[in-house]
Design an enzyme around this catalytic site. Structure first.
Site, PDB file in Angstrom:
ATOM      1  N   HIS A   1       0.799  -1.216   0.000  1.00 34.13           N
ATOM      2  CA  HIS A   1       0.000   0.000   0.000  1.00 34.13           C
ATOM      3  C   HIS A   1       0.838   1.275   0.000  1.00 34.13           C
ATOM      4  CE1 HIS A   1       0.365   1.531   4.160  1.00 34.13           C
ATOM      5  NE2 HIS A   1       0.616   0.286   4.441  1.00 34.13           N
ATOM      6  N   ALA A   2       2.121   1.177   0.244  1.00 35.34           N
ATOM      7  CA  ALA A   2       2.973   2.363   0.153  1.00 35.34           C
ATOM      8  C   ALA A   2       3.202   2.763  -1.309  1.00 35.34           C
ATOM      9  CB  ALA A   2       4.312   2.113   0.834  1.00 35.34           C
TER      10      ALA A   2
END
Length: 104
Positions: free
Chosen positions: A82-83
């Site tokens: 998700h980064a």
């Protein structure tokens, strides 16, 4: 790349027999992992993740399609860090896949 599948298999066999390590370096960020599981249908797939903050490669899986309520359904899973990817990106991918499959 080899000229024939036989030459490829021969080279791959020699390479595998002489390989001393499974992973010899980090995976580049312009590579993705795609797994086909056409013999099994699924509702969820999860891959082990060691929390490597530099692992930006998405992982895609698709499985055996089946008919449900008059529609063909094919499981498709995406795992991303998700980064590097937000839910909006996965939503856009899902929309494009749905549109493509509806046309097929």
């Amino acid at each position: 790349m080899q000229d024939t599948i036989e030459k490829f298999v021969q080279l791959a066999t020699v390479t595998a027999e002489n390989q001393k390590e499974h992973f010899t370096g980090p995976v580049e960020n312009d590579v993705y992992q795609f797994s086909a599981l056409p013999w099994v249908t699924f509702t969820h797939i999860s891959h082990t993740d060691f929390g490597n903050r530099e692992k930006a490669q998405p992982i895609y899986d698709w499985g055996k399609y089946r008919e449900r309520e008059g529609k063909l359904m094919m499981p498709f899973a995406v795992q991303v860090h998700h980064a590097f990817v937000d839910g909006i990106h996965i939503g856009k991918l899902a929309d494009k896949l749905q549109k493509y499959l509806d046309e097929v």
